[in-house]
Design a protein around this motif. Structure first.
Motif, PDB file in Angstrom:
ATOM      1  N   LEU A 259       0.815  -1.210   0.000  1.00  0.00           N
ATOM      2  CA  LEU A 259       0.000   0.000   0.000  1.00  0.00           C
ATOM      3  C   LEU A 259       0.854   1.268   0.000  1.00  0.00           C
ATOM      4  O   LEU A 259       1.730   1.440   0.853  1.00  0.00           O
ATOM      5  CB  LEU A 259      -0.921   0.006   1.227  1.00  0.00           C
TER       6      LEU A 259
ATOM      7  N   ASP B 294      -5.148   4.512   5.358  1.00  0.00           N
ATOM      8  CA  ASP B 294      -5.247   3.096   5.703  1.00  0.00           C
ATOM      9  C   ASP B 294      -4.704   2.849   7.090  1.00  0.00           C
ATOM     10  O   ASP B 294      -3.755   3.530   7.543  1.00  0.00           O
ATOM     11  CB  ASP B 294      -4.457   2.235   4.706  1.00  0.00           C
TER      12      ASP B 294
ATOM     13  N   ARG C  27      -8.003  -4.566   8.260  1.00  0.00           N
ATOM     14  CA  ARG C  27      -7.603  -3.391   7.483  1.00  0.00           C
ATOM     15  C   ARG C  27      -8.771  -2.423   7.404  1.00  0.00           C
ATOM     16  O   ARG C  27      -9.902  -2.819   7.074  1.00  0.00           O
ATOM     17  CB  ARG C  27      -7.176  -3.776   6.066  1.00  0.00           C
TER      18      ARG C  27
ATOM     19  N   SER D 295      -9.704   0.911   5.396  1.00  0.00           N
ATOM     20  CA  SER D 295      -9.295   1.715   4.251  1.00  0.00           C
ATOM     21  C   SER D 295     -10.328   2.799   4.005  1.00  0.00           C
ATOM     22  O   SER D 295     -11.533   2.518   3.926  1.00  0.00           O
ATOM     23  CB  SER D 295      -9.142   0.841   3.002  1.00  0.00           C
TER      24      SER D 295
END
Length: 220
Positions: A150, A176, A187, A189
């Motif tokens: 990322l 993120d 995660r 995001s």
């Protein structure tokens, strides 16, 4: 009288001599009704109750084993509400803008992930991904893979008030935050969010760990 008998005998002889050769004088038997033959039906196979019960039992055991393997992931997903309160922002469950799916599952090395989609009234969009792995090593490997992939985490920071390890980052491509603990990966995001509303990750992460803690019994 004798002459009459002789005359009759001669007439019979003449008639016999004049009869056609192919004439069958043998009397035939009177026909009788005979039922047409019928075929005997094949015996129908009967279902074995024991075999059926065994098959059902095996299918149930297989289904239970599958549910057990993905149980934690499904429990966490089921615990996620339709509206997630993250500080002053309320995120509502929605669907993927491309596929139209509300949950997208993906098999990854050593585990499985599930991605959920959210939106808020200000036009922001967010994705929440949970991953459950077979071993802590597989979960850590996936965490390292995502962190290195990322661009939002190229200059990431660690937040001490959240479970370790974690990484928070953001920039042109959104924001993120990723976490890993034992066999669980998370995660958060936020690819689209108004900068005037402040940092969306911290309140979002607090709300997520309240959900996870309610399922696993672990505190944030």
């Amino acid at each position: 009288m004798r002459l009459l008998k002789i005359t009759l005998l001669m007439v019979l002889l003449v008639l016999a001599a004049c009869a056609p050769e192919d004439l069958d004088m043998t009397p035939t038997a009177t026909p009788t009704f005979t039922p047409p033959p019928t075929s005997t039906p094949r015996p129908t196979a009967t279902t074995d109750p024991n075999a059926t019960a065994s098959d059902t039992s095996e299918a149930t055991v297989e289904a239970e084993a599958t549910d057990e393997g993905g149980g934690l992931l499904e429990q966490i997903i089921a615990a996620v509400p339709d509206r997630l309160n993250a500080g002053s922002i309320q995120w509502g469950r929605t669907a993927d803008e491309v596929s139209g799916e509300r949950i997208v599952y993906q098999d990854v090395d050593g585990g499985q992930t599930a991605r959920l989609y959210f939106a808020e009234r200000g036009g922001g969009a967010a994705e929440l991904t949970f991953g459950v792995f077979e071993t802590p090593e597989a979960a850590q490997a996936y965490y390292d893979l995502i962190r290195g992939r990322l661009r939002t985490l190229e200059n990431s920071q660690t937040r001490d008030n959240f479970p370790q390890p974690n990484a928070f980052g953001g920039g042109t491509y959104g924001a993120d935050a990723i976490f890993v603990g034992d066999t669980l990966f998370i995660r958060i995001s936020v690819p689209r969010f108004s900068s005037t509303a402040g940092d969306p990750l911290v309140p979002y992460a607090r709300a997520v760990f309240q959900i996870v803690g309610g399922v696993t019994g672990a505190g944030a």
